[in-house]
Design an enzyme around this catalytic site. Structure first.
Site, PDB file in Angstrom:
ATOM      1  N   PRO A  25      -4.194 -31.603  30.467  1.00  0.00           N
ATOM      2  CA  PRO A  25      -4.339 -30.701  29.317  1.00  0.00           C
ATOM      3  C   PRO A  25      -2.985 -30.418  28.668  1.00  0.00           C
ATOM      4  O   PRO A  25      -2.008 -30.124  29.365  1.00  0.00           O
ATOM      5  CB  PRO A  25      -4.940 -29.428  29.946  1.00  0.00           C
ATOM      6  CG  PRO A  25      -4.673 -29.535  31.412  1.00  0.00           C
ATOM      7  CD  PRO A  25      -4.628 -30.986  31.724  1.00  0.00           C
ATOM      8  N   CYS A  27      -1.395 -28.286  25.327  1.00  0.00           N
ATOM      9  CA  CYS A  27      -1.481 -27.428  24.143  1.00  0.00           C
ATOM     10  C   CYS A  27      -0.811 -28.092  22.946  1.00  0.00           C
ATOM     11  O   CYS A  27       0.268 -28.678  23.079  1.00  0.00           O
ATOM     12  CB  CYS A  27      -0.766 -26.105  24.398  1.00  0.00           C
ATOM     13  SG  CYS A  27      -1.679 -24.994  25.465  1.00  0.00           S
ATOM     14  N   ALA A  59      -5.374 -26.064  27.206  1.00  0.00           N
ATOM     15  CA  ALA A  59      -5.677 -24.680  27.585  1.00  0.00           C
ATOM     16  C   ALA A  59      -6.358 -23.997  26.412  1.00  0.00           C
ATOM     17  O   ALA A  59      -5.785 -23.884  25.324  1.00  0.00           O
ATOM     18  CB  ALA A  59      -4.390 -23.953  27.967  1.00  0.00           C
ATOM     19  N   GLN A 101     -10.017 -27.227  29.664  1.00  0.00           N
ATOM     20  CA  GLN A 101      -9.377 -26.236  30.527  1.00  0.00           C
ATOM     21  C   GLN A 101      -9.515 -24.871  29.862  1.00  0.00           C
ATOM     22  O   GLN A 101      -9.162 -24.727  28.686  1.00  0.00           O
ATOM     23  CB  GLN A 101      -7.886 -26.591  30.687  1.00  0.00           C
ATOM     24  CG  GLN A 101      -7.158 -25.697  31.686  1.00  0.00           C
ATOM     25  CD  GLN A 101      -5.656 -25.937  31.696  1.00  0.00           C
ATOM     26  OE1 GLN A 101      -5.008 -25.858  30.652  1.00  0.00           O
ATOM     27  NE2 GLN A 101      -5.092 -26.226  32.854  1.00  0.00           N
ATOM     28  N   TYR A 186       0.410 -18.098  33.960  1.00  0.00           N
ATOM     29  CA  TYR A 186      -0.513 -17.412  33.064  1.00  0.00           C
ATOM     30  C   TYR A 186      -1.322 -16.408  33.882  1.00  0.00           C
ATOM     31  O   TYR A 186      -1.028 -16.193  35.056  1.00  0.00           O
ATOM     32  CB  TYR A 186      -1.335 -18.446  32.284  1.00  0.00           C
ATOM     33  CG  TYR A 186      -0.420 -19.323  31.436  1.00  0.00           C
ATOM     34  CD1 TYR A 186       0.349 -18.752  30.426  1.00  0.00           C
ATOM     35  CD2 TYR A 186      -0.249 -20.684  31.692  1.00  0.00           C
ATOM     36  CE1 TYR A 186       1.231 -19.517  29.672  1.00  0.00           C
ATOM     37  CE2 TYR A 186       0.628 -21.459  30.940  1.00  0.00           C
ATOM     38  CZ  TYR A 186       1.371 -20.868  29.933  1.00  0.00           C
ATOM     39  OH  TYR A 186       2.258 -21.622  29.204  1.00  0.00           O
ATOM     40  N   GLY A 328       0.493 -36.611  31.389  1.00  0.00           N
ATOM     41  CA  GLY A 328       0.738 -35.819  30.184  1.00  0.00           C
ATOM     42  C   GLY A 328       1.600 -36.537  29.180  1.00  0.00           C
ATOM     43  O   GLY A 328       1.128 -37.261  28.295  1.00  0.00           O
ATOM     44  N   ARG A 329       2.914 -36.371  29.321  1.00  0.00           N
ATOM     45  CA  ARG A 329       3.847 -36.848  28.292  1.00  0.00           C
ATOM     46  C   ARG A 329       3.787 -38.355  28.058  1.00  0.00           C
ATOM     47  O   ARG A 329       3.993 -38.807  26.935  1.00  0.00           O
ATOM     48  CB  ARG A 329       5.272 -36.396  28.649  1.00  0.00           C
ATOM     49  CG  ARG A 329       5.454 -34.891  28.452  1.00  0.00           C
ATOM     50  CD  ARG A 329       6.644 -34.353  29.196  1.00  0.00           C
ATOM     51  NE  ARG A 329       6.432 -34.393  30.655  1.00  0.00           N
ATOM     52  CZ  ARG A 329       7.287 -33.895  31.533  1.00  0.00           C
ATOM     53  NH1 ARG A 329       8.420 -33.349  31.120  1.00  0.00           N
ATOM     54  NH2 ARG A 329       7.025 -33.955  32.832  1.00  0.00           N
TER      55      ARG A 329
HETATM   56  C1  FNR Z   1       1.660 -29.225  28.925  1.00  0.00           C
HETATM   57  N1  FNR Z   1       1.138 -28.820  30.165  1.00  0.00           N
HETATM   58  C2  FNR Z   1       0.010 -28.027  30.209  1.00  0.00           C
HETATM   59  N2  FNR Z   1      -0.569 -27.734  31.389  1.00  0.00           N
HETATM   60  C3  FNR Z   1      -1.740 -27.056  31.448  1.00  0.00           C
HETATM   61  O1  FNR Z   1      -2.245 -26.816  32.531  1.00  0.00           O
HETATM   62  N3  FNR Z   1      -2.336 -26.627  30.292  1.00  0.00           N
HETATM   63  C4  FNR Z   1      -1.805 -26.880  29.067  1.00  0.00           C
HETATM   64  O2  FNR Z   1      -2.409 -26.531  28.043  1.00  0.00           O
HETATM   65  C5  FNR Z   1      -0.563 -27.551  29.013  1.00  0.00           C
HETATM   66  N4  FNR Z   1       0.068 -27.782  27.820  1.00  0.00           N
HETATM   67  C6  FNR Z   1       1.119 -28.692  27.751  1.00  0.00           C
HETATM   68  C7  FNR Z   1       1.609 -29.105  26.516  1.00  0.00           C
HETATM   69  C8  FNR Z   1       2.604 -30.078  26.448  1.00  0.00           C
HETATM   70  C9  FNR Z   1       3.071 -30.552  25.107  1.00  0.00           C
HETATM   71  C10 FNR Z   1       3.128 -30.622  27.641  1.00  0.00           C
HETATM   72  C11 FNR Z   1       4.185 -31.700  27.612  1.00  0.00           C
HETATM   73  C12 FNR Z   1       2.682 -30.178  28.848  1.00  0.00           C
HETATM   74  C13 FNR Z   1       1.583 -29.480  31.413  1.00  0.00           C
HETATM   75  C14 FNR Z   1       0.933 -30.852  31.547  1.00  0.00           C
HETATM   76  O3  FNR Z   1      -0.482 -30.750  31.636  1.00  0.00           O
HETATM   77  C15 FNR Z   1       1.464 -31.615  32.777  1.00  0.00           C
HETATM   78  O4  FNR Z   1       1.079 -30.911  33.921  1.00  0.00           O
HETATM   79  C16 FNR Z   1       2.970 -31.779  32.729  1.00  0.00           C
HETATM   80  O5  FNR Z   1       3.397 -32.233  31.452  1.00  0.00           O
HETATM   81  C17 FNR Z   1       3.462 -32.775  33.794  1.00  0.00           C
HETATM   82  O6  FNR Z   1       2.883 -34.040  33.614  1.00  0.00           O
HETATM   83  P1  FNR Z   1       3.703 -35.249  32.882  1.00  0.00           P
HETATM   84  O7  FNR Z   1       3.934 -34.845  31.470  1.00  0.00           O
HETATM   85  O8  FNR Z   1       4.993 -35.419  33.637  1.00  0.00           O
HETATM   86  O9  FNR Z   1       2.781 -36.411  33.006  1.00  0.00           O
END
Ligand code: FNR
Length: 363
Positions: A25, A27, A59, A101, A186, A328-329
């Protein structure tokens, strides 16, 4: 040759994913009054075209004050269902399962979107764009954040009910998978930690008091989210501070959750303390997922955090560290990440019909 484990299907309750790859997830801070729009359709639609097995929507706030920023997505009213259905209907053409989520941002709410300043600019409650933030106790997240209003018992009941109503709407929208956001500092996460929860009533104090909000939410959500559909909880498995929530607390909680019809533990970390010292690197949170898996009977685990390379992702599944990898990224950099990873692992996967005239390996 045998198919990579990363591209083997998995069935959890009545949800079958075509592979083990979930979009974590993320945002986008791009909604107006919580309504998704064309940005989200294109952003999420790209992951569907790209071959993800599960797409977990960002989220999504259970109440307006549960948003991190005024741009957050929400599902606190029925009208917000329509744009979500549009996203689901489009994405499903390409075969992913669709998840969402649901969240309350607690004391980390009322900020600008990160691309406009984020935590450095927590918005005061008396600003027209801000609101009063709430939490377990009057402990601010950092020096730039508001001191939260300590939720009363009746206000906690409202929060629980909001999660339940949001889950009911998610079901009506047609989601396959629901995740309760219990991580990253949160609201739920801040109740779990002794650093942020100083309450002396039934929602604070010892381990059992601090986990009560989450358990109450899980129980209420399960009354509307059918047992046939997978329910996930994302936790910060460690807080990365000495006196905070630790991995043994996570394992203890996981054992309780698996007996409450929670199917998946999504193993993240951090975010509850502005003094955290994270030790990062490839797969850095995977040991948490593995520890949970080793110490529970029927919980599936989702591992997340710097899963960027094909062989790293494959090793997580093949070595039984987790059942699903959340990415994610890497998906932001490359929405076709699963197709490219499949190429790297010498595995055939479908590409969108419209692109099928290209050699699949060239995608
Ligand atoms: C996130 N992450 C995140 N986690 C979550 O539980 N709810 C969310 O809405 C968000 N929003 C969010 C936005 C952006 C732009 C990023 C980069 C990250 C965290 C994400 O889900 C993930 O756990 C982390 O980015 C680590 O994974 P990666 O990016 O290393 O694959």
């Amino acid at each position: 040759t045998s198919r990579p484990q990363l591209f083997s299907p998995i069935t959890i309750k009545d949800m079958t994913m075509k592979n083990r790859i979930a979009v974590s997830p993320m945002c986008q801070y791009s909604c107006n009054d919580g309504f998704m729009n064309d940005w989200h359709l294109v952003h999420l639609g790209a992951f569907a075209k790209g071959g993800a097995g599960l797409i977990i929507l960002e989220a999504t706030a259970t109440s307006p004050e549960g948003r991190i920023s005024y741009g957050d997505s929400g599902l606190w009213k029925d009208e917000q269902m329509e744009p979500l259905k549009r996203v689901i209907d489009f994405c499903k053409i390409f075969g992913p399962r669709m998840g969402i989520q649901i969240a309350h941002a607690g004391r980390k709410a009322s900020t600008e979107p990160p691309f406009l300043g984020h935590r450095k600019q927590g918005i005061p409650f008396d600003d027209p764009k801000g609101w009063k933030v709430v939490g377990p106790s009057e402990v601010a997240w950092d020096e730039n954040s508001q001191v939260p209003h300590e939720l009363s018992i009746s206000e906690i009941k409202t929060v629980i009910n909001d999660f339940k109503n949001t889950a009911r709407r998610a079901l009506q929208c047609g989601f396959d998978f629901l995740e309760i956001h219990g991580a990253h500092g949160y609201l739920i996460s801040s109740f779990l930690s002794p650093c942020s929860n100083k309450r002396t009533d039934e929602y604070g104090g010892d381990f059992n008091g601090r986990i009560k909000l989450l358990l109450d939410i899980v129980r209420e959500v399960r009354t509307v989210w059918p047992s046939s559909k997978p329910l996930s909880v994302r936790l910060s498995c460690v807080e990365w501070v000495k006196d905070g929530w630790q991995l043994n607390d996570t394992v203890r909680l996981a054992k309780i959750l698996e007996n409450m019809d929670v199917d998946i533990l999504d193993c993240s970390s951090g975010g509850n303390s502005s003094n955290q010292h994270i030790v990062g690197g490839p797969l850095y949170q995977m040991p948490f997922a593995q520890e949970v898996k080793n110490n529970t009977n029927k919980l599936y685990t989702m591992g997340v955090g710097l899963v960027n390379k094909a062989h790293e992702a494959e090793s997580c599944i093949a070595e039984n560290k987790c059942d699903i990898v959340a990415v994610g990224r890497a998906f932001l950099r490359d929405p076709y990440w699963p197709i490219h990873v499949a190429n790297d692992l010498d595995c055939d996967v479908d590409v969108p019909l419209q692109y099928a005239f290209i050699d699949k390996r060239m995608m």
